[in-house]
Design an enzyme around this catalytic site. Structure first.
Site, PDB file in Angstrom:
ATOM      1  N   ASN A  22     -10.184   0.228   0.935  1.00 42.89           N
ATOM      2  CA  ASN A  22      -8.727   0.268   0.822  1.00 42.89           C
ATOM      3  C   ASN A  22      -8.328  -0.284  -0.553  1.00 42.89           C
ATOM      4  O   ASN A  22      -8.465  -1.479  -0.796  1.00 42.89           O
ATOM      5  CB  ASN A  22      -8.141  -0.584   1.962  1.00 42.89           C
ATOM      6  CG  ASN A  22      -6.628  -0.673   1.921  1.00 42.89           C
ATOM      7  OD1 ASN A  22      -5.999  -0.244   0.958  1.00 42.89           O
ATOM      8  ND2 ASN A  22      -6.054  -1.259   2.958  1.00 42.89           N
ATOM      9  N   CYS A  50       0.819  -1.230   0.000  1.00 40.46           N
ATOM     10  CA  CYS A  50       0.000   0.000   0.000  1.00 40.46           C
ATOM     11  C   CYS A  50       0.844   1.269   0.000  1.00 40.46           C
ATOM     12  O   CYS A  50       0.330   2.362  -0.260  1.00 40.46           O
ATOM     13  CB  CYS A  50      -0.920   0.009   1.206  1.00 40.46           C
ATOM     14  SG  CYS A  50      -1.949  -1.452   1.305  1.00 40.46           S
ATOM     15  N   HIS A  69      -3.181   7.146   3.681  1.00 46.24           N
ATOM     16  CA  HIS A  69      -3.663   5.869   3.163  1.00 46.24           C
ATOM     17  C   HIS A  69      -5.065   5.593   3.726  1.00 46.24           C
ATOM     18  O   HIS A  69      -5.295   5.730   4.932  1.00 46.24           O
ATOM     19  CB  HIS A  69      -2.678   4.773   3.585  1.00 46.24           C
ATOM     20  CG  HIS A  69      -3.062   3.419   3.119  1.00 46.24           C
ATOM     21  ND1 HIS A  69      -3.554   3.176   1.858  1.00 46.24           N
ATOM     22  CD2 HIS A  69      -3.042   2.205   3.753  1.00 46.24           C
ATOM     23  CE1 HIS A  69      -3.812   1.888   1.729  1.00 46.24           C
ATOM     24  NE2 HIS A  69      -3.517   1.277   2.866  1.00 46.24           N
TER      25      HIS A  69
HETATM   26  O1  UT7 Z   1      -3.447  -1.437   3.959  1.00 48.05           O
HETATM   27  C1  UT7 Z   1      -3.103  -2.026   5.181  1.00 48.05           C
HETATM   28  C2  UT7 Z   1      -3.969  -3.195   5.407  1.00 48.05           C
HETATM   29  N1  UT7 Z   1      -4.852  -3.318   6.480  1.00 48.05           N
HETATM   30  C3  UT7 Z   1      -5.205  -2.461   7.467  1.00 48.05           C
HETATM   31  O2  UT7 Z   1      -4.812  -1.358   7.605  1.00 48.05           O
HETATM   32  C4  UT7 Z   1      -6.168  -3.039   8.485  1.00 48.05           C
HETATM   33  C5  UT7 Z   1      -5.823  -2.686   9.926  1.00 48.05           C
HETATM   34  N2  UT7 Z   1      -6.771  -3.277  10.843  1.00 48.05           N
HETATM   35  C6  UT7 Z   1      -8.070  -2.882  10.912  1.00 48.05           C
HETATM   36  O3  UT7 Z   1      -8.487  -1.994  10.200  1.00 48.05           O
HETATM   37  C7  UT7 Z   1      -8.971  -3.550  11.938  1.00 48.05           C
HETATM   38  O4  UT7 Z   1      -8.194  -4.360  12.809  1.00 48.05           O
HETATM   39  C8  UT7 Z   1     -10.084  -4.441  11.268  1.00 48.05           C
HETATM   40  C9  UT7 Z   1     -11.097  -3.534  10.573  1.00 48.05           C
HETATM   41  C10 UT7 Z   1      -9.471  -5.393  10.273  1.00 48.05           C
HETATM   42  C11 UT7 Z   1     -10.829  -5.239  12.347  1.00 48.05           C
HETATM   43  O5  UT7 Z   1     -11.374  -4.371  13.318  1.00 48.05           O
HETATM   44  P1  UT7 Z   1     -11.159  -4.681  14.872  1.00 48.05           P
HETATM   45  O6  UT7 Z   1     -11.849  -3.607  15.596  1.00 48.05           O
HETATM   46  O7  UT7 Z   1      -9.679  -4.827  15.089  1.00 48.05           O
HETATM   47  O8  UT7 Z   1     -11.952  -6.030  15.038  1.00 48.05           O
HETATM   48  P2  UT7 Z   1     -11.416  -7.449  15.523  1.00 48.05           P
HETATM   49  O9  UT7 Z   1     -10.520  -8.052  14.509  1.00 48.05           O
HETATM   50  O10 UT7 Z   1     -10.923  -7.338  16.928  1.00 48.05           O
HETATM   51  O11 UT7 Z   1     -12.759  -8.280  15.542  1.00 48.05           O
HETATM   52  C12 UT7 Z   1     -13.819  -7.985  16.478  1.00 48.05           C
HETATM   53  C13 UT7 Z   1     -14.942  -8.947  16.224  1.00 48.05           C
HETATM   54  C14 UT7 Z   1     -14.504 -10.413  16.112  1.00 48.05           C
HETATM   55  O12 UT7 Z   1     -15.505 -11.210  16.713  1.00 48.05           O
HETATM   56  P3  UT7 Z   1     -15.308 -11.812  18.186  1.00 48.05           P
HETATM   57  O13 UT7 Z   1     -14.064 -12.648  18.097  1.00 48.05           O
HETATM   58  O14 UT7 Z   1     -15.139 -10.624  19.085  1.00 48.05           O
HETATM   59  O15 UT7 Z   1     -16.553 -12.581  18.403  1.00 48.05           O
HETATM   60  C15 UT7 Z   1     -14.506 -10.668  14.628  1.00 48.05           C
HETATM   61  O16 UT7 Z   1     -14.746 -12.030  14.293  1.00 48.05           O
HETATM   62  O17 UT7 Z   1     -15.570  -8.637  14.973  1.00 48.05           O
HETATM   63  C16 UT7 Z   1     -15.676  -9.829  14.170  1.00 48.05           C
HETATM   64  N3  UT7 Z   1     -15.606  -9.445  12.773  1.00 48.05           N
HETATM   65  C17 UT7 Z   1     -16.689  -9.083  12.070  1.00 48.05           C
HETATM   66  N4  UT7 Z   1     -17.992  -9.009  12.381  1.00 48.05           N
HETATM   67  C18 UT7 Z   1     -18.834  -8.609  11.437  1.00 48.05           C
HETATM   68  C19 UT7 Z   1     -14.505  -9.354  11.978  1.00 48.05           C
HETATM   69  N5  UT7 Z   1     -14.875  -8.943  10.743  1.00 48.05           N
HETATM   70  C20 UT7 Z   1     -16.218  -8.772  10.773  1.00 48.05           C
HETATM   71  C21 UT7 Z   1     -17.149  -8.351   9.823  1.00 48.05           C
HETATM   72  N6  UT7 Z   1     -18.455  -8.285  10.189  1.00 48.05           N
HETATM   73  N7  UT7 Z   1     -16.814  -8.020   8.549  1.00 48.05           N
END
Ligand code: UT7
Length: 315
Positions: A272, A108, A242
């Site tokens: 993204n 990215c 970004h």
């Molecule tokens: O270009 C660089 C590439 N990437 C990035 O910059 C991404 C950086 N990271 C992020 O933006 C965030 O970490 C995410 C958006 C990917 C995830 O957000 P988060 O607040 O860190 O959520 P999490 O991974 O802690 O997940 C929280 C919960 C989980 O459920 P449990 O385990 O608490 O029951 C996930 O399974 O949300 C669940 N979850 C979803 N629920 C509904 C994960 N994805 C989804 C979804 N819809 N799409």
């Protein structure tokens, strides 16, 4: 150098969060709250190289430069349908340029790396006019049954033409290897001699680790670039970051203690799009007439590797 022209091109298919929730265990509310994304552009029948060439032609027109006046083309790309030839060479042919070209894969952060390369070639007296094209289709990298990754991304191409000038004030790049945090494997053609296990694995991401890296790296990179160019954070007119997640953008804004209106975003309707984020946002702001001559602009991006970078320039 200075940025004299910008362009961008997007696929026609718009995919909303509600469309995703028809086949994934997700919701508009979760995606919007956690990422800021409402919809994204997704490749259907388009070819990425056509979007790349369209973005390039728009940038050339905006800069008032002909393809034959280009001295170098840098294309930032992570994946496309070709493994070889390189996308930059396909773009070169499509726009009618004859200059040398190169592809880079800095995930990215590709646009910032490409500007650094263009500036270094210019300072060495090797080029005058450089075309940078970032073209990405990350929606072809993710598993569309994995709600943790596929909801985040969109496709598109963004381009910029750089011409002689001293408007790029500073570029700072960094890298810290963390290959297990954001990665994808693909299998290559088999041979009679391959004995190792190989897997085809779609994009994997340790989201929270990437989030922390992103905020820390971007804050550091921007601060280094500002210090190097002796420009205060408060003197910057626009921060173009970004567009991975609105919460990451807000965290960087809080670190820099600058008002939200200095941080234009398009993550809401693009998601993204990897290295294309920065030049697409730059093009959208440029075409809205937001920039005036002398405006100070900081850009920053981070991605798989990890790699990251920031630049400070005058419009
Ligand atoms: O270009 C660089 C590439 N990437 C990035 O910059 C991404 C950086 N990271 C992020 O933006 C965030 O970490 C995410 C958006 C990917 C995830 O957000 P988060 O607040 O860190 O959520 P999490 O991974 O802690 O997940 C929280 C919960 C989980 O459920 P449990 O385990 O608490 O029951 C996930 O399974 O949300 C669940 N979850 C979803 N629920 C509904 C994960 N994805 C989804 C979804 N819809 N799409």
């Amino acid at each position: 150098m200075k940025i004299s022209g910008t362009g961008s091109a997007l696929p026609k298919q718009v995919v909303t969060n509600d469309m995703l929730s028809q086949f994934l265990d997700t919701s508009d509310e979760w995606i919007k709250t956690r990422t800021g994304v409402s919809s994204r552009f997704v490749i259907s029948d388009e070819k990425l190289e056509d979007l790349a060439a369209e973005a390039a032609e728009k940038a050339l027109k905006d800069a008032g430069i002909k393809a034959e006046d280009l001295d170098f083309i840098i294309c930032s790309n992570v994946v496309n349908e070709y493994i070889t030839p390189q996308l930059s060479c396909i773009i070169q042919g499509a726009i009618g340029a004859t200059c040398p070209c190169i592809d880079i894969n800095c995930a990215c952060a590709g646009f910032i790396h490409a500007v650094e390369m263009a500036e270094a070639f210019y300072q060495a007296g090797k080029v005058r006019n450089v075309l940078i094209v970032c073209a990405e289709e990350p929606t072809r990298m993710t598993d569309w049954s994995d709600r943790r990754t596929c909801v985040l991304f969109g496709d598109g191409a963004g381009a910029a033409v750089l011409t002689p000038g001293d408007n790029i004030k500073s570029v700072k790049l960094s890298a810290s290897s963390a290959t297990e945090k954001l990665w994808q494997y693909r299998t290559l053609q088999p041979t009679p001699y391959i004995t190792k296990d190989e897997m085809d694995v779609p994009l994997q991401m340790m989201g929270q680790d990437v989030f922390k890296f992103a905020v820390t790296a971007a804050s550091k990179d921007i601060t280094r670039a500002l210090n190097d160019s002796q420009i205060a954070a408060s003197d910057v007119d626009y921060y173009l970051l970004h567009q991975a997640n609105i919460r990451i953008i807000n965290a960087i804004q809080n670190y820099l203690e600058q008002p939200a209106d200095k941080f234009p975003t398009n993550v809401e309707n693009h998601g993204n799009s990897s290295s294309s984020c920065c030049p697409i946002l730059l093009d959208e702001c440029n075409r809205k007439g937001m920039f005036k001559k002398g405006d100070k602009i900081a850009m920053s991006a981070f991605g798989a590797g990890f790699v990251s970078g920031a630049l400070v320039m005058e419009w």
